[in-house]
Write a protein that holds these residues in place. Sequence first.
Motif, PDB file in Angstrom:
ATOM      1  N   GLU A 272       0.600  -1.239   0.129  1.00 34.46           N
ATOM      2  CA  GLU A 272       0.019  -0.225   0.001  1.00 34.46           C
ATOM      3  C   GLU A 272       0.781   1.195  -0.133  1.00 34.46           C
ATOM      4  OE1 GLU A 272       0.486  -1.167   4.516  1.00 34.46           O
ATOM      5  OE2 GLU A 272       0.233  -2.246   2.398  1.00 34.46           O
ATOM      6  N   HIS A 273       2.127   1.170   0.137  1.00 39.81           N
ATOM      7  CA  HIS A 273       2.895   2.359   0.128  1.00 39.81           C
ATOM      8  C   HIS A 273       2.686   3.354  -1.133  1.00 39.81           C
ATOM      9  CE1 HIS A 273       6.417   4.676   1.493  1.00 39.81           C
ATOM     10  NE2 HIS A 273       6.673   4.735   0.073  1.00 39.81           N
ATOM     11  N   PRO A 274       2.340   3.112  -2.236  1.00 41.19           N
ATOM     12  CA  PRO A 274       2.114   3.994  -3.357  1.00 41.19           C
ATOM     13  C   PRO A 274       0.917   4.893  -2.791  1.00 41.19           C
ATOM     14  CG  PRO A 274       2.784   1.942  -4.418  1.00 41.19           C
ATOM     15  CD  PRO A 274       2.698   1.728  -3.153  1.00 41.19           C
ATOM     16  N   LEU A 275      -0.061   4.595  -2.012  1.00 36.98           N
ATOM     17  CA  LEU A 275      -0.921   5.385  -1.579  1.00 36.98           C
ATOM     18  C   LEU A 275      -0.397   6.670  -0.775  1.00 36.98           C
ATOM     19  CD1 LEU A 275      -3.469   2.729  -0.398  1.00 36.98           C
ATOM     20  CD2 LEU A 275      -3.918   3.972  -2.486  1.00 36.98           C
TER      21      LEU A 275
ATOM     22  N   ILE B 232       9.463   8.646  -7.990  1.00 36.59           N
ATOM     23  CA  ILE B 232      10.056   7.568  -8.771  1.00 36.59           C
ATOM     24  C   ILE B 232      11.078   6.905  -7.848  1.00 36.59           C
ATOM     25  CG2 ILE B 232      11.125   6.897 -10.873  1.00 36.59           C
ATOM     26  CD1 ILE B 232       9.883   9.336 -12.214  1.00 36.59           C
ATOM     27  N   LEU B 233      12.131   7.636  -7.339  1.00 33.26           N
ATOM     28  CA  LEU B 233      13.068   7.080  -6.660  1.00 33.26           C
ATOM     29  C   LEU B 233      12.492   6.286  -5.192  1.00 33.26           C
ATOM     30  CD1 LEU B 233      15.747   9.869  -6.521  1.00 33.26           C
ATOM     31  CD2 LEU B 233      15.976   7.517  -7.840  1.00 33.26           C
ATOM     32  N   GLU B 234      11.689   7.080  -4.469  1.00 31.57           N
ATOM     33  CA  GLU B 234      10.866   6.136  -3.585  1.00 31.57           C
ATOM     34  C   GLU B 234      10.249   4.887  -3.878  1.00 31.57           C
ATOM     35  OE1 GLU B 234       7.699   7.421   0.122  1.00 31.57           O
ATOM     36  OE2 GLU B 234       8.947   8.886  -0.874  1.00 31.57           O
TER      37      GLU B 234
ATOM     38  N   ILE C 128      18.313   3.251   5.125  1.00 30.60           N
ATOM     39  CA  ILE C 128      18.383   1.771   4.769  1.00 30.60           C
ATOM     40  C   ILE C 128      19.452   0.870   5.519  1.00 30.60           C
ATOM     41  CG2 ILE C 128      18.430  -0.256   3.099  1.00 30.60           C
ATOM     42  CD1 ILE C 128      15.817   1.474   3.170  1.00 30.60           C
ATOM     43  N   LYS C 129      20.667   1.355   5.497  1.00 35.69           N
ATOM     44  CA  LYS C 129      21.723   0.892   6.259  1.00 35.69           C
ATOM     45  C   LYS C 129      21.620   0.657   7.532  1.00 35.69           C
ATOM     46  CE  LYS C 129      25.535   2.355   2.777  1.00 35.69           C
ATOM     47  NZ  LYS C 129      26.488   3.323   2.767  1.00 35.69           N
TER      48      LYS C 129
ATOM     49  N   LEU D  53      12.670   2.355  -4.334  1.00 37.05           N
ATOM     50  CA  LEU D  53      13.124   2.017  -3.058  1.00 37.05           C
ATOM     51  C   LEU D  53      12.071   1.111  -2.263  1.00 37.05           C
ATOM     52  CD1 LEU D  53      15.329   2.227  -0.870  1.00 37.05           C
ATOM     53  CD2 LEU D  53      13.894   3.966   0.141  1.00 37.05           C
ATOM     54  N   ASN D  54      10.820   1.077  -2.858  1.00 38.82           N
ATOM     55  CA  ASN D  54       9.683   0.352  -2.131  1.00 38.82           C
ATOM     56  C   ASN D  54       9.667  -0.880  -2.814  1.00 38.82           C
ATOM     57  OD1 ASN D  54       7.219   0.181  -0.245  1.00 38.82           O
ATOM     58  ND2 ASN D  54       6.410  -0.174  -2.345  1.00 38.82           N
ATOM     59  N   ILE D  55       9.847  -1.234  -3.917  1.00 32.67           N
ATOM     60  CA  ILE D  55       9.537  -2.447  -4.636  1.00 32.67           C
ATOM     61  C   ILE D  55      10.245  -3.702  -3.992  1.00 32.67           C
ATOM     62  CG2 ILE D  55      10.402  -3.869  -6.854  1.00 32.67           C
ATOM     63  CD1 ILE D  55      10.254  -1.321  -8.295  1.00 32.67           C
ATOM     64  N   PRO D  56      11.428  -3.758  -3.279  1.00 34.12           N
ATOM     65  CA  PRO D  56      11.639  -4.941  -2.813  1.00 34.12           C
ATOM     66  C   PRO D  56      10.954  -5.442  -1.390  1.00 34.12           C
ATOM     67  CG  PRO D  56      13.666  -3.730  -3.364  1.00 34.12           C
ATOM     68  CD  PRO D  56      12.358  -2.825  -3.492  1.00 34.12           C
ATOM     69  N   TYR D  57      10.341  -4.419  -0.807  1.00 34.03           N
ATOM     70  CA  TYR D  57       9.410  -4.532   0.271  1.00 34.03           C
ATOM     71  C   TYR D  57       8.138  -5.168  -0.272  1.00 34.03           C
ATOM     72  CZ  TYR D  57      13.114  -1.875   3.001  1.00 34.03           C
ATOM     73  OH  TYR D  57      14.316  -1.546   3.408  1.00 34.03           O
ATOM     74  N   ALA D  58       7.629  -4.353  -1.321  1.00 31.88           N
ATOM     75  CA  ALA D  58       6.310  -4.843  -1.940  1.00 31.88           C
ATOM     76  C   ALA D  58       6.410  -6.190  -2.458  1.00 31.88           C
ATOM     77  CB  ALA D  58       5.796  -3.722  -3.066  1.00 31.88           C
TER      78      ALA D  58
END
Length: 609
Positions: free
Chosen positions: A134-137, A324-326, A205-206, A329-334
């Motif tokens: 749901e992060h894109p929301l 777009i950058l964020e 992230i680190k 960044l969210n793709i692996p978590y999704a």
Amino acid sequence: MNSIKTQIRHWYLLWHYYKKEFFYFSLAPLAKALLPLLQLYFMARMIDLIVKGRIEDLPTWAIYTVLAIFSSQWIQVIAQGAVNYYTGKIYIKSQHIFSKKYREMDVKTAEDSGTMEALSNIRQNNNTFGFGIEHPLWMAERLIQGIVLIIGSLLLTISFFQQPVQKSEWAYLNGAWFDYGVIGICLCLTGINIYLSQKANDGFIKISDEFKLGNRVASYFQFRMAFQSERFLDSRIYEQDKIMEKTRHSYPFAKGNAFDRYKRQIHGKEVAISAMLSRIQFILIVLLVGAKAYAGAFSIGYLTRYIGSIHQFVIGFGLLAGVILEYRLNIPYAKKAMDFLDIRSDMYTGSLTTEKRTDRKYELEFRGVSFRYPGSENFVLHNLNLRFEIGKRLAIVGQNGSGKTTFIKLLLRFYDPDEGEIMLNGIDIRKYRYDDYLKIFSVVFQDFKLLAYPVGQNIAGSMHYDLEKLNRCIEAVGLTEKIAGWEKGLDTYLYTNVEEDGIEISGGEAQKIAIARALYRDAAFIILDEPTAALDPIAEAEIYERLGDIVSDRSAIFISHRLSSCKFADRILVFDEGRIVQIGSHAELYQGGGKYRQLWDAQARYYQE
């Protein structure tokens, strides 16, 4: 290609689960982004009318201005109200999606450490960082604003590049290279801001693992453990509160910890530099537009329009690039969340339905059954062969780790045997529909759980129930007078989690309610795992004296460490190291010696001395 498929699936799931939220989370920022553009456009036109002396047109444009701004604000208020409403529900819906998936898993998959770890990581990523499906929301506002600002500001700015200056000494301003150069510098500064933001994200992230660990420790000790009433006595005696106090230093926001270091060393610098670069951008835009206005390219009325629109374009570009950058960044978590939702049960389930018998005469048999838990090389059960006698009471005894509970798990088909088969009426239980097969069992687990709901609904497992049947079950376990003494009777809430006037019940009372719940299910087999563990000796004796009435014509299986209860059983199975080493009645086994006699004497000597 896999990344593209992941993103397509991500947006499909987002739309599938959050249609209404997606609509309102897009509409609100759309109206919000249009508002400054409308203000720039209409205010510039009205100032231009005043400068040119066309006062008679002002009332018309004033009406247009009011209607446009009012409409935009009205849409924004309505949409924002919906956003506020759904914001609180998104977290609840997310929890429901994953809890529903987890509850639908077979026991083997649900108890797997990998499954539990995956679910824990998903929840932590969502709760701590907001990352997940749901992060894109949460990015929708910046995404829509960025797109609208870019498109809208370009439309408002096109004429800026088409109007030549009138003063010859400023003629060099007519060169496209000058306009595009200044705007290019502004975009480069925005790019630097984006780069700094990305570096800040990488820094975060680190420290994410350290952050999550500290957050877990602090959340457990400070927000959960500190308010657990059942821990109060231990805390008082062993001064556990001192340990809890020390864990405050593990909180990520504490001075010197992960998030504190991030804020001071990385995020603070990024914010300061970004603010400085944004000011430089604005100054450059003001100088460019102001110079062309001074040189006579356009009237003073368009000065604010062009300054505002070019500035809005730069802001929109920054918002869109940042989103777009964020999103990347969210793709692996999704993907982790989607992988969890894609987990499939490898437990075969057949299509046969169990025979519906009013006489409860179901025949169950273990044939050469051996079993080991997934990932283990050691067998927990070895070559079990056993036929259940219909309508009889079967006791299972043995030391801890002898395989008693695993035996029940296989019987309930929480796991399938590695060798051999379990038969119901001569058919392998794997060929039956799983939900239908479970209906022939009522179980009281050793670590059973009751709901913080009315006692009547707890026993019936439903909001509606057969009162006469319910009262028979309550009477069978000896709770009739107790419940009758409560002010609200069967409508009395257990515990205070839901209702403030709920009641706290003892362990023994809870165990009786759990047994009544198993009776109400009215299944052919009733399984009781340590059914009297929380009862005092008198209450235990009362339950076993009633055992005949409680079990009635059902086949009963009960596990107990108190061997005195075995006297009430028709047959006793003695487990040792995953094998059935003895079978018989109490008298037969006691007289025959062996493991049962050893266990009996070990308990009995404490009562004889």
